[in-house]
Design an enzyme around this catalytic site. Structure first.
Site, PDB file in Angstrom:
ATOM      1  N   GLU A  24      -5.642   5.642 -76.309  1.00  0.00           N
ATOM      2  CA  GLU A  24      -6.354   5.178 -74.976  1.00  0.00           C
ATOM      3  C   GLU A  24      -5.861   6.344 -73.926  1.00  0.00           C
ATOM      4  OE1 GLU A  24      -4.624   2.624 -72.054  1.00  0.00           O
ATOM      5  OE2 GLU A  24      -3.446   1.983 -73.494  1.00  0.00           O
ATOM      6  N   LYS A  85     -10.491   3.588 -63.822  1.00  0.00           N
ATOM      7  CA  LYS A  85      -9.950   2.927 -65.084  1.00  0.00           C
ATOM      8  C   LYS A  85     -10.934   1.914 -65.521  1.00  0.00           C
ATOM      9  CE  LYS A  85      -6.589  -0.872 -65.411  1.00  0.00           C
ATOM     10  NZ  LYS A  85      -5.476  -1.738 -64.904  1.00  0.00           N
ATOM     11  N   ASP A 137      -5.904 -13.894 -62.908  1.00  0.00           N
ATOM     12  CA  ASP A 137      -5.823 -12.442 -63.370  1.00  0.00           C
ATOM     13  C   ASP A 137      -5.543 -12.299 -64.907  1.00  0.00           C
ATOM     14  OD1 ASP A 137      -5.588  -9.898 -63.978  1.00  0.00           O
ATOM     15  OD2 ASP A 137      -4.262  -9.513 -62.187  1.00  0.00           O
ATOM     16  N   SER A 139      -6.465 -10.036 -68.130  1.00  0.00           N
ATOM     17  CA  SER A 139      -7.053  -9.034 -68.822  1.00  0.00           C
ATOM     18  C   SER A 139      -8.058  -9.025 -69.740  1.00  0.00           C
ATOM     19  CB  SER A 139      -5.782  -8.014 -69.556  1.00  0.00           C
ATOM     20  OG  SER A 139      -6.461  -6.817 -70.009  1.00  0.00           O
ATOM     21  N   ASP A 141      -8.639  -7.258 -71.973  1.00  0.00           N
ATOM     22  CA  ASP A 141      -8.096  -6.630 -73.281  1.00  0.00           C
ATOM     23  C   ASP A 141      -8.185  -7.835 -74.285  1.00  0.00           C
ATOM     24  OD1 ASP A 141      -7.489  -4.386 -72.007  1.00  0.00           O
ATOM     25  OD2 ASP A 141      -5.313  -4.439 -71.972  1.00  0.00           O
ATOM     26  N   LYS A 158       3.273  -6.555 -72.271  1.00  0.00           N
ATOM     27  CA  LYS A 158       4.297  -6.212 -71.217  1.00  0.00           C
ATOM     28  C   LYS A 158       5.133  -7.335 -70.706  1.00  0.00           C
ATOM     29  CE  LYS A 158       1.227  -3.019 -69.788  1.00  0.00           C
ATOM     30  NZ  LYS A 158       0.239  -3.017 -69.556  1.00  0.00           N
TER      31      LYS A 158
END
Ligand code: PSU
Ligand code: MN
Length: 307
Positions: A24, A85, A137, A139, A141, A158
């Site tokens: 990425e 982004k 919130d 992601s 992903d 993370k």
């Protein structure tokens, strides 16, 4: 009009069925400061090559989706300010407008799938943020992993995220979460979050076989391989906990929301650890690149055998 432009080396590797590993670019533009971001981008590509695969770093540059970048393009991204982004929601819009943007995990998976690349190495995936019950919130992903058939090698989620909630969403999305070589779920900068991962595998061949099995069964979506950071590079959980709490509090106090949250937290933790988080981040990305190259190699052997 072709959908993407492969670098000559990536085009050659794909045509010959050689192993390719997607990388990425948001980690370059929004995840690390210059010039370390450029050094790491080059180093990670070299790590993939030295482990027998061709790296394909993804980015949208002036409206073209590149699969594999030249050194000049890497440098442009590493130095650029105000690069977008790009996630699932905005990659196509950026291309349509002739814009430039870095790909997140979600966007990189989409590009990899289009190019026929099955394995992708990154640092950490996005996930469910702490306080998501208030902010919502989560992601993109995670939903991408639920629908796009790419095996993503990361160092876990993370530690800035709510990891139990992230694992719940991955389970709901039908994503196998595979800890590599240990029972515990790794937490990016630390080797363990203190809970067991849903699955454990100890070699690249089994991970490749599981990827191929899902494809053969027509199960959509990818796999998440959670590869623990090398022991000598880890920052233990007890050291990180108050730093993460402070960074998260600072983000709220400064009204940071949406796409800004992850880059803000990474930068703040970099400051609060006096750069140690970056050293750890570099070690884990390189470690993931090596494992991804091994998985891609095993997969290309299996595909070759099947032909
Ligand atoms: N891991 C890092 N640095 C990063 C990211 C992950 O070490 O910059 C990026 C990845 O591109 C990931 C994105 O897809 O953060 C997640 O952003 P969000 O939480 O806004 O979905
Ligand atoms: Mn988000």
């Amino acid at each position: 009009m072709s959908l993407f432009t492969p670098s000559p080396a990536v085009a050659d590797a794909l045509a010959k069925g050689k192993p390719v590993v997607a990388l990425e670019s948001t980690i370059i533009t929004h995840g690390m400061p210059y010039p370390q971001n450029l050094e790491v981008a080059r180093q990670v590509e070299a790590d993939v090559r030295s482990h027998g695969a061709e790296p394909a770093t993804m980015a949208v540059i002036a409206g073209t989706l590149h699969v594999g970048l030249t050194d000049a393009q890497l440098e442009l991204l590493a130095q650029a300010r105000d690069v977008a982004k790009l996630s699932r929601a905005d990659m196509a819009a950026c291309i349509a407008r002739g814009g430039t943007g870095a790909t997140t995990v979600a966007a990189t998976m989409i590009a990899a799938r289009m190019a026929g690349i099955a394995v992708f190495a990154t640092g950490g995936i996005g996930g469910v943020h702490k306080g998501a019950e208030g902010t919502f919130d989560i992601s993109a992903d995670l939903m991408e992993l639920g629908q796009t058939p790419v095996t993503v090698v990361a160092a876990g989620a993370k530690a800035i995220l709510d990891i139990p909630k992230t694992l719940e969403v991955l389970e709901t999305q039908g994503v196998p979460v595979i800890a590599y070589g240990q029972d515990d779920m790794p937490a990016f900068w630390s080797r363990s979050v203190g809970l067991k991962a849903p699955l454990r595998m100890d070699d690249a061949k089994t991970i490749a076989a599981a990827h191929a099995q899902r494809a053969a069964m027509g199960i959509p979506g990818g796999q998440l391989v959670a590869n623990p950071i090398p022991a000598e590079a880890e920052i233990d959980r007890a050291t990180l906990a108050p730093i993460i709490a402070q960074a998260t509090g600072d983000a709220t106090a400064h009204g940071i929301t949406g796409k800004g949250v992850t880059p803000y937290l990474l930068q703040r933790i970099f400051e609060l650890t006096e750069g140690r988080s970056l050293t750890a981040n570099i070690a884990l990305v390189r470690n993931n690149a090596r494992l991804a190259a091994e998985i891609a190699t095993e997969l290309s052997v299996m595909m070759g055998d099947a032909r």
